[in-house]
Design a protein around this motif. Sequence first.
Motif, mmCIF file in Angstrom:
data_model
loop_
_atom_site.group_PDB
_atom_site.id
_atom_site.type_symbol
_atom_site.label_atom_id
_atom_site.label_comp_id
_atom_site.label_asym_id
_atom_site.label_seq_id
_atom_site.Cartn_x
_atom_site.Cartn_y
_atom_site.Cartn_z
ATOM 1 N N LEU A 15 0.833 -1.213 0.000
ATOM 2 C CA LEU A 15 0.000 0.000 0.000
ATOM 3 C C LEU A 15 0.862 1.255 0.000
ATOM 4 N N TRP A 19 1.157 4.056 -2.992
ATOM 5 C CA TRP A 19 0.904 5.476 -2.717
ATOM 6 C C TRP A 19 2.075 6.344 -3.197
ATOM 7 N N ILE A 103 -4.515 2.095 -5.228
ATOM 8 C CA ILE A 103 -4.364 2.459 -3.821
ATOM 9 C C ILE A 103 -5.607 2.044 -3.045
ATOM 10 N N TYR A 106 -5.576 -1.845 -2.637
ATOM 11 C CA TYR A 106 -4.640 -2.306 -1.616
ATOM 12 C C TYR A 106 -5.069 -1.868 -0.218
ATOM 13 N N PHE A 107 -5.706 -0.717 -0.110
ATOM 14 C CA PHE A 107 -6.204 -0.274 1.192
ATOM 15 C C PHE A 107 -7.314 -1.201 1.682
ATOM 16 N N TYR A 110 -5.692 -4.368 2.837
ATOM 17 C CA TYR A 110 -5.026 -4.135 4.118
ATOM 18 C C TYR A 110 -6.046 -4.044 5.246
#
Length: 133
Positions: A15, A19, A103, A106-107, A110
């Motif tokens: 992540l 970014w 992003i 992946y957020f 996560y």
Amino acid sequence: MKKVIFLNVGLLVILIYAWFSYSHRKTIINCEKAITDFSVLEVNCSSGYRCGSNLLIKFNAKQYYVGITTSQCKSFNPQTIKLFYDKECDEIFEQHDVTVRYIVWYFILYLCSCIWLFVIVKNRNASIRRLAK
């Protein structure tokens, strides 16, 4: 539990990398002009999801593959495509290639791994309390 922590840390690293990559490319788009002295060697159009459309271009005596959208490929016009050169990574990318969707993806991964870790820790603490009684 160690595997979940390792997965959690790995997703956090990915992540953060996504970014910084997004920020770096956005800075290049905002601060530099699009390259114009390139020649298109090959156009590969694909309508499938896995195999995206791309261009093979020649810039500074080197060849680069550049991803483009399918709509740009179907109505190909080299003057309408804005390509930018990343000097640090020696890459060329198209303006529309810089999106936030990676992003966000992946957020979400996560966040799911954090929830999974929380559930594992909660269940482990509950089982330890039961054993202590």
